[in-house]
Design a protein around this motif. Structure first.
Motif, PDB file in Angstrom:
ATOM      1  N   UNK A   1     -21.994 112.800  29.470  1.00 47.52           N
ATOM      2  CA  UNK A   1     -20.576 112.672  29.810  1.00 47.52           C
ATOM      3  C   UNK A   1     -19.724 113.440  28.828  1.00 47.52           C
ATOM      4  N   UNK A   2     -20.003 113.257  27.531  1.00 37.65           N
ATOM      5  CA  UNK A   2     -19.186 113.960  26.547  1.00 37.65           C
ATOM      6  C   UNK A   2     -19.479 115.456  26.623  1.00 37.65           C
ATOM      7  N   UNK A   3     -20.741 115.791  26.935  1.00 34.37           N
ATOM      8  CA  UNK A   3     -21.061 117.207  27.079  1.00 34.37           C
ATOM      9  C   UNK A   3     -20.292 117.772  28.268  1.00 34.37           C
ATOM     10  N   UNK A   4     -20.309 116.996  29.333  1.00 36.48           N
ATOM     11  CA  UNK A   4     -19.588 117.434  30.525  1.00 36.48           C
ATOM     12  C   UNK A   4     -18.123 117.591  30.209  1.00 36.48           C
ATOM     13  N   UNK A   5     -17.596 116.627  29.480  1.00 37.81           N
ATOM     14  CA  UNK A   5     -16.184 116.670  29.149  1.00 37.81           C
ATOM     15  C   UNK A   5     -15.885 117.918  28.327  1.00 37.81           C
ATOM     16  N   UNK A   6     -16.770 118.162  27.341  1.00 38.85           N
ATOM     17  CA  UNK A   6     -16.554 119.328  26.494  1.00 38.85           C
ATOM     18  C   UNK A   6     -16.725 120.619  27.262  1.00 38.85           C
ATOM     19  N   UNK A   7     -17.897 120.758  27.858  1.00 46.16           N
ATOM     20  CA  UNK A   7     -18.223 122.013  28.502  1.00 46.16           C
ATOM     21  C   UNK A   7     -17.408 122.276  29.763  1.00 46.16           C
ATOM     22  N   UNK A   8     -17.365 121.262  30.646  1.00 43.48           N
ATOM     23  CA  UNK A   8     -16.692 121.496  31.915  1.00 43.48           C
ATOM     24  C   UNK A   8     -15.229 121.122  31.863  1.00 43.48           C
ATOM     25  N   UNK A   9     -14.924 120.091  31.090  1.00 48.49           N
ATOM     26  CA  UNK A   9     -13.535 119.681  30.987  1.00 48.49           C
ATOM     27  C   UNK A   9     -12.693 120.813  30.447  1.00 48.49           C
ATOM     28  N   UNK A  10     -13.292 121.656  29.648  1.00 49.36           N
ATOM     29  CA  UNK A  10     -12.549 122.744  29.042  1.00 49.36           C
ATOM     30  C   UNK A  10     -12.108 123.782  30.065  1.00 49.36           C
ATOM     31  N   UNK A  11     -12.894 123.987  31.100  1.00 44.76           N
ATOM     32  CA  UNK A  11     -12.446 124.987  32.052  1.00 44.76           C
ATOM     33  C   UNK A  11     -12.800 124.697  33.496  1.00 44.76           C
ATOM     34  N   UNK A  12     -14.065 124.849  33.907  1.00 44.31           N
ATOM     35  CA  UNK A  12     -14.301 124.824  35.354  1.00 44.31           C
ATOM     36  C   UNK A  12     -13.929 123.521  36.061  1.00 44.31           C
ATOM     37  N   UNK A  13     -13.930 122.380  35.355  1.00 38.93           N
ATOM     38  CA  UNK A  13     -13.656 121.121  36.023  1.00 38.93           C
ATOM     39  C   UNK A  13     -12.208 121.020  36.483  1.00 38.93           C
ATOM     40  N   UNK A  14     -12.038 120.722  37.737  1.00 36.93           N
ATOM     41  CA  UNK A  14     -10.729 120.476  38.318  1.00 36.93           C
ATOM     42  C   UNK A  14      -9.757 121.646  38.206  1.00 36.93           C
ATOM     43  N   UNK A  15     -10.228 122.826  37.922  1.00 32.15           N
ATOM     44  CA  UNK A  15      -9.342 123.978  37.977  1.00 32.15           C
ATOM     45  C   UNK A  15      -9.923 124.959  38.980  1.00 32.15           C
ATOM     46  N   UNK A  16      -9.057 125.620  39.684  1.00 33.36           N
ATOM     47  CA  UNK A  16      -9.525 126.562  40.687  1.00 33.36           C
ATOM     48  C   UNK A  16      -8.562 127.728  40.764  1.00 33.36           C
ATOM     49  N   UNK A  17      -8.743 128.567  41.764  1.00 37.52           N
ATOM     50  CA  UNK A  17      -7.897 129.749  41.903  1.00 37.52           C
ATOM     51  C   UNK A  17      -6.397 129.405  41.918  1.00 37.52           C
ATOM     52  N   UNK A  18      -6.065 128.211  42.407  1.00 32.37           N
ATOM     53  CA  UNK A  18      -4.643 127.851  42.452  1.00 32.37           C
ATOM     54  C   UNK A  18      -4.059 127.647  41.053  1.00 32.37           C
ATOM     55  N   UNK A  19      -4.945 127.487  40.066  1.00 34.47           N
ATOM     56  CA  UNK A  19      -4.468 127.311  38.692  1.00 34.47           C
ATOM     57  C   UNK A  19      -4.353 128.633  37.939  1.00 34.47           C
ATOM     58  N   UNK A  20      -4.705 129.714  38.602  1.00 40.27           N
ATOM     59  CA  UNK A  20      -4.667 131.021  37.943  1.00 40.27           C
ATOM     60  C   UNK A  20      -3.255 131.316  37.455  1.00 40.27           C
ATOM     61  N   UNK A  21      -3.175 131.785  36.216  1.00 34.20           N
ATOM     62  CA  UNK A  21      -1.861 132.095  35.665  1.00 34.20           C
ATOM     63  C   UNK A  21      -1.206 130.893  35.007  1.00 34.20           C
TER      64      UNK A  21
ATOM     65  N   UNK B   1      -9.482 125.207  23.201  1.00 33.07           N
ATOM     66  CA  UNK B   1      -8.985 124.260  24.194  1.00 33.07           C
ATOM     67  C   UNK B   1      -8.401 125.009  25.377  1.00 33.07           C
ATOM     68  N   UNK B   2      -8.166 124.288  26.454  1.00 32.97           N
ATOM     69  CA  UNK B   2      -7.471 124.833  27.610  1.00 32.97           C
ATOM     70  C   UNK B   2      -6.236 123.982  27.847  1.00 32.97           C
ATOM     71  N   UNK B   3      -5.138 124.650  28.147  1.00 34.09           N
ATOM     72  CA  UNK B   3      -3.893 123.940  28.440  1.00 34.09           C
ATOM     73  C   UNK B   3      -3.451 124.368  29.833  1.00 34.09           C
ATOM     74  N   UNK B   4      -3.266 123.382  30.710  1.00 35.13           N
ATOM     75  CA  UNK B   4      -2.837 123.691  32.068  1.00 35.13           C
ATOM     76  C   UNK B   4      -1.357 123.379  32.205  1.00 35.13           C
ATOM     77  N   UNK B   5      -0.579 124.389  32.589  1.00 34.54           N
ATOM     78  CA  UNK B   5       0.863 124.232  32.766  1.00 34.54           C
ATOM     79  C   UNK B   5       1.216 124.028  34.231  1.00 34.54           C
ATOM     80  N   UNK B   6       2.414 123.499  34.446  1.00 34.84           N
ATOM     81  CA  UNK B   6       2.932 123.292  35.795  1.00 34.84           C
ATOM     82  C   UNK B   6       3.223 124.640  36.461  1.00 34.84           C
ATOM     83  N   UNK B   7       3.847 125.573  35.698  1.00 28.49           N
ATOM     84  CA  UNK B   7       4.247 126.865  36.270  1.00 28.49           C
ATOM     85  C   UNK B   7       3.700 128.035  35.451  1.00 28.49           C
ATOM     86  N   UNK B   8       3.501 129.161  36.126  1.00 30.94           N
ATOM     87  CA  UNK B   8       3.009 130.364  35.451  1.00 30.94           C
ATOM     88  C   UNK B   8       3.961 130.830  34.357  1.00 30.94           C
TER      89      UNK B   8
END
Length: 136
Positions: free
Chosen positions: A37-57, A101-108
């Motif tokens: 779980x923590x590995x998943x959180x680290x490895x995938x939580x950082x990027x591929x998890x729950x982010x997709x093309x709509x998050x680009x930018x 880390x990865x930071x996801x913003x509301x707007x580009x």
């Protein structure tokens, strides 16, 4: 005597086996899962998890972080530039920070503002690298 011994041995063996099975199951569930779980959180939580093309930018990669940096500290700093949806500090399987880390913003525009203002700025004694995340 022999019957008792056999029964006892069988009972003990059965119990032992059952106990071990249960323990192993629990161990796997708890330890294996927890760790994975923590590995998943680290490895995938950082990027591929729950982010997709709509998050680009809107997804910003933040590198060269001090290992003691908490996601809360990052969020507090990045929210000056816009609505931060989430911050993921990458961790190794032991739960230690990997220093990015990865930071996801509301707007580009907000992500862009953060990149322009925070790239190569000091954060807890280190110059952060802030750029658009390549994963999305």
């Amino acid at each position: 005597s022999e019957k008792g011994k056999g029964k006892g041995k069988g009972g003990k063996g059965g119990k032992g086996k059952g106990g071990y099975g249960k323990g192993f199951g629990d161990g796997k569930g708890k330890g294996g899962y927890g760790k994975s779980g923590s590995k998943g959180k680290g490895k995938y939580g950082a990027a591929p998890l729950k982010v997709g093309p709509r998050d680009k930018g809107r997804l910003v990669y933040v590198g060269n972080l001090p290992f003691r940096a908490a996601w809360q500290d990052l969020k507090d700093m990045f929210k000056e530039y816009g609505e931060v949806i989430r911050v993921d500090v990458a961790q190794d399987p032991d739960g230690r920070s990997k220093g990015y880390a990865s930071v996801l913003f509301e707007k580009e525009e907000e992500a862009q503002a953060a990149i322009e203002n925070l790239n190569e700025t000091d954060f807890q004694g280190r110059d952060m690298m802030v750029r658009l995340d390549n994963f999305v």
